[in-house]
Design a protein around this motif. Sequence first.
Motif, PDB file in Angstrom:
ATOM      1  N   PRO A   1       0.812  -1.226   0.000  1.00 42.17           N
ATOM      2  CA  PRO A   1       0.000   0.000   0.000  1.00 42.17           C
ATOM      3  C   PRO A   1       0.841   1.271   0.000  1.00 42.17           C
ATOM      4  N   LEU A   2       1.988   1.269   0.648  1.00 48.05           N
ATOM      5  CA  LEU A   2       2.827   2.463   0.638  1.00 48.05           C
ATOM      6  C   LEU A   2       3.477   2.679  -0.726  1.00 48.05           C
ATOM      7  N   SER A   3       3.708   1.603  -1.449  1.00 48.63           N
ATOM      8  CA  SER A   3       4.233   1.771  -2.812  1.00 48.63           C
ATOM      9  C   SER A   3       3.205   2.464  -3.691  1.00 48.63           C
ATOM     10  N   ALA A   4       1.912   2.194  -3.431  1.00 48.70           N
ATOM     11  CA  ALA A   4       0.855   2.881  -4.175  1.00 48.70           C
ATOM     12  C   ALA A   4       0.856   4.372  -3.852  1.00 48.70           C
ATOM     13  N   LEU A   5       1.088   4.715  -2.587  1.00 48.42           N
ATOM     14  CA  LEU A   5       1.184   6.126  -2.215  1.00 48.42           C
ATOM     15  C   LEU A   5       2.376   6.795  -2.886  1.00 48.42           C
ATOM     16  N   SER A   6       3.455   6.035  -3.071  1.00 56.03           N
ATOM     17  CA  SER A   6       4.626   6.620  -3.729  1.00 56.03           C
ATOM     18  C   SER A   6       4.337   6.939  -5.186  1.00 56.03           C
ATOM     19  N   GLU A   7       3.431   6.205  -5.817  1.00 57.12           N
ATOM     20  CA  GLU A   7       3.037   6.497  -7.191  1.00 57.12           C
ATOM     21  C   GLU A   7       2.308   7.837  -7.283  1.00 57.12           C
ATOM     22  N   ARG A   8       1.631   8.203  -6.212  1.00 53.39           N
ATOM     23  CA  ARG A   8       0.842   9.439  -6.206  1.00 53.39           C
ATOM     24  C   ARG A   8       1.649  10.631  -5.683  1.00 53.39           C
TER      25      ARG A   8
ATOM     26  N   SER B   1       8.564   8.294   5.778  1.00 61.65           N
ATOM     27  CA  SER B   1       8.765   6.992   6.407  1.00 61.65           C
ATOM     28  C   SER B   1       9.913   7.035   7.408  1.00 61.65           C
ATOM     29  N   LEU B   2      11.025   7.642   7.010  1.00 60.57           N
ATOM     30  CA  LEU B   2      12.174   7.707   7.908  1.00 60.57           C
ATOM     31  C   LEU B   2      11.892   8.579   9.129  1.00 60.57           C
ATOM     32  N   VAL B   3      11.181   9.688   8.922  1.00 58.60           N
ATOM     33  CA  VAL B   3      10.868  10.581  10.043  1.00 58.60           C
ATOM     34  C   VAL B   3      10.011   9.864  11.085  1.00 58.60           C
ATOM     35  N   VAL B   4       8.963   9.171  10.632  1.00 58.79           N
ATOM     36  CA  VAL B   4       8.072   8.466  11.562  1.00 58.79           C
ATOM     37  C   VAL B   4       8.819   7.323  12.245  1.00 58.79           C
ATOM     38  N   ALA B   5       9.605   6.560  11.487  1.00 57.45           N
ATOM     39  CA  ALA B   5      10.338   5.424  12.064  1.00 57.45           C
ATOM     40  C   ALA B   5      11.347   5.886  13.108  1.00 57.45           C
ATOM     41  N   VAL B   6      12.037   6.989  12.841  1.00 60.76           N
ATOM     42  CA  VAL B   6      12.996   7.511  13.803  1.00 60.76           C
ATOM     43  C   VAL B   6      12.281   7.990  15.067  1.00 60.76           C
ATOM     44  N   ALA B   7      11.134   8.664  14.895  1.00 60.61           N
ATOM     45  CA  ALA B   7      10.372   9.143  16.052  1.00 60.61           C
ATOM     46  C   ALA B   7       9.951   7.974  16.947  1.00 60.61           C
ATOM     47  N   VAL B   8       9.455   6.917  16.332  1.00 60.38           N
ATOM     48  CA  VAL B   8       9.073   5.734  17.111  1.00 60.38           C
ATOM     49  C   VAL B   8      10.307   5.105  17.746  1.00 60.38           C
ATOM     50  N   GLY B   9      11.429   5.110  17.006  1.00 59.07           N
ATOM     51  CA  GLY B   9      12.661   4.545  17.534  1.00 59.07           C
ATOM     52  C   GLY B   9      13.138   5.228  18.801  1.00 59.07           C
ATOM     53  N   LEU B  10      12.838   6.503  18.927  1.00 57.09           N
ATOM     54  CA  LEU B  10      13.221   7.226  20.136  1.00 57.09           C
ATOM     55  C   LEU B  10      12.259   6.955  21.298  1.00 57.09           C
ATOM     56  N   LEU B  11      11.092   6.354  21.000  1.00 58.47           N
ATOM     57  CA  LEU B  11      10.143   5.960  22.048  1.00 58.47           C
ATOM     58  C   LEU B  11      10.339   4.518  22.507  1.00 58.47           C
ATOM     59  N   VAL B  12      10.861   3.681  21.622  1.00 63.68           N
ATOM     60  CA  VAL B  12      11.010   2.251  21.911  1.00 63.68           C
ATOM     61  C   VAL B  12      11.767   1.964  23.214  1.00 63.68           C
TER      62      VAL B  12
ATOM     63  N   GLY C   1       8.094  -0.894  12.086  1.00 66.43           N
ATOM     64  CA  GLY C   1       8.242  -1.645  10.845  1.00 66.43           C
ATOM     65  C   GLY C   1       7.299  -1.165   9.766  1.00 66.43           C
ATOM     66  N   ALA C   2       6.045  -0.835  10.151  1.00 67.65           N
ATOM     67  CA  ALA C   2       5.073  -0.322   9.181  1.00 67.65           C
ATOM     68  C   ALA C   2       5.554   0.998   8.589  1.00 67.65           C
ATOM     69  N   ALA C   3       6.131   1.862   9.432  1.00 69.01           N
ATOM     70  CA  ALA C   3       6.638   3.142   8.940  1.00 69.01           C
ATOM     71  C   ALA C   3       7.798   2.948   7.977  1.00 69.01           C
ATOM     72  N   LEU C   4       8.698   2.032   8.312  1.00 67.44           N
ATOM     73  CA  LEU C   4       9.878   1.801   7.474  1.00 67.44           C
ATOM     74  C   LEU C   4       9.534   1.228   6.109  1.00 67.44           C
ATOM     75  N   ALA C   5       8.338   0.687   5.955  1.00 66.42           N
ATOM     76  CA  ALA C   5       7.949   0.052   4.692  1.00 66.42           C
ATOM     77  C   ALA C   5       8.054   1.004   3.509  1.00 66.42           C
ATOM     78  N   GLY C   6       7.913   2.300   3.756  1.00 61.75           N
ATOM     79  CA  GLY C   6       7.974   3.250   2.656  1.00 61.75           C
ATOM     80  C   GLY C   6       9.337   3.372   2.013  1.00 61.75           C
ATOM     81  N   VAL C   7      10.402   2.996   2.731  1.00 65.30           N
ATOM     82  CA  VAL C   7      11.757   3.140   2.173  1.00 65.30           C
ATOM     83  C   VAL C   7      12.038   2.089   1.099  1.00 65.30           C
ATOM     84  N   PRO C   8      11.962   0.786   1.413  1.00 66.84           N
ATOM     85  CA  PRO C   8      12.218  -0.193   0.342  1.00 66.84           C
ATOM     86  C   PRO C   8      11.171  -0.140  -0.758  1.00 66.84           C
ATOM     87  N   ALA C   9       9.924   0.226  -0.416  1.00 65.83           N
ATOM     88  CA  ALA C   9       8.872   0.299  -1.432  1.00 65.83           C
ATOM     89  C   ALA C   9       9.194   1.348  -2.480  1.00 65.83           C
TER      90      ALA C   9
END
Length: 422
Positions: A83-90, A100-111, A128-136
């Motif tokens: 689904p995030l790859s579809a968002l990247s098309e738009r 994706s990186l901003v959200v993943a880093v923010a969560v990483g500082l809460l973990v 993990g859900a946030a990071l999905a946007g990078v490889p996609a």
Amino acid sequence: MPPASTQASTGTTVGADLRLSPGRPGYRRMSFALFAAGVATFALLYSTQALLPAVSAEFGASASAASWTVSAATGALALCVLPLSALSERFGRRALMTVSLVVAVAVGLLVPFAPSLEWLVALRAVQGAALAGVPASAMAYLAEEVRPKALIAAIGLFVAGNSIGGMSGRIVTGWVAQLWGWRAALAAVGLMALVCAVVFRLMLPRARHFVRGSLNPVELARTVRTHLADPLLLRLYVIGALFMTVFGAVYTVIGYRLVEAPFNLPQGVVGSIFLVYLVGTVSSAAAGRLVGRMGRRGALYLAVGTTAGGLLLSLSDGLGAVLLGLVLITAGFFAGHAVASSAVSRTATSGRAQASALYQSAYYLGSSVGGTLGAVAFHAGGWGGTVVLGLVAVLGVVSLTLYGTHAARVRERRLMPVTAAR
């Protein structure tokens, strides 16, 4: 930007390929930026893997229960990458990777502040859900912005960033955990990923060949069905999943083995074992040359043989043999992954983001399954059980590659009479 064919008035050669390649402006910045993104992604995604014995000790959890701190992240990534790859098309590859990186880093500082194992697993799933946007988005970005002849090398550098991220994250967590505990270790990884995210955003060139698509669910479903109906793409997806099953199983369990007899290694030294990821950096970056010399299937056979040899060697009770086994497993895995992922990008002529996303979904699903099953196999049969699981997955890659070779020869035989008649 107007197409190349209309740029004669600006001094650009008519029909010139304006995509990036080694030596052209922007290629080095693009490579460095995506390398940084790869470092951040793998450092965050597998941040708890080297810490599993410490997590088990604090929460009184078994290896299989603690392994969910890794499997939840990779499983959520596998589910969200399409689904995030579809968002990247738009909205564009660059924008989605940044968010994706901003959200993943923010969560990483809460973990590091998770009060229980359940909360830790939940936060890791969100990460993990946030990071999905990078490889996609990264594979699609490369397929659009890099010349085909340079594509395997460019993807190899991105994969090399993944290996550096996996290695540095585990080494940092190992030594920081030994000194100040596993929570401080996770905080250190979060800060490291923050630096990488800033570098990525500042360095990545704007996309010059991105064509905005729609978010039509029917069109997305049609594209996905088309990719899944392609026999070659389907084999590549399964091959990626099987390679990652081996890798996920081995690296989820290896920490438990090394802290126990006969090795009895401290946490910091166990973390340093992941220096073998440097081998993955070299093998993934060399994947393009392997394909050029041996062909795609030949390179896959070499990757499979190297991985299997490493699994068998790791059964030894000698630390040197185990380390050499990890080196071979890592080299084989990263070479196989680079070959398979680049083949997906070259095979898909349309819907590249979805084609890459399906590969990434299968790949990280393999990591999630491999991590969980590897821990279960280790609990049931020790390290030998984990090795058996890995060899079964390797046998699956061999079978699929042999089938692909046989199918290609059958097609060639069928085409020969037609060619002769012409």
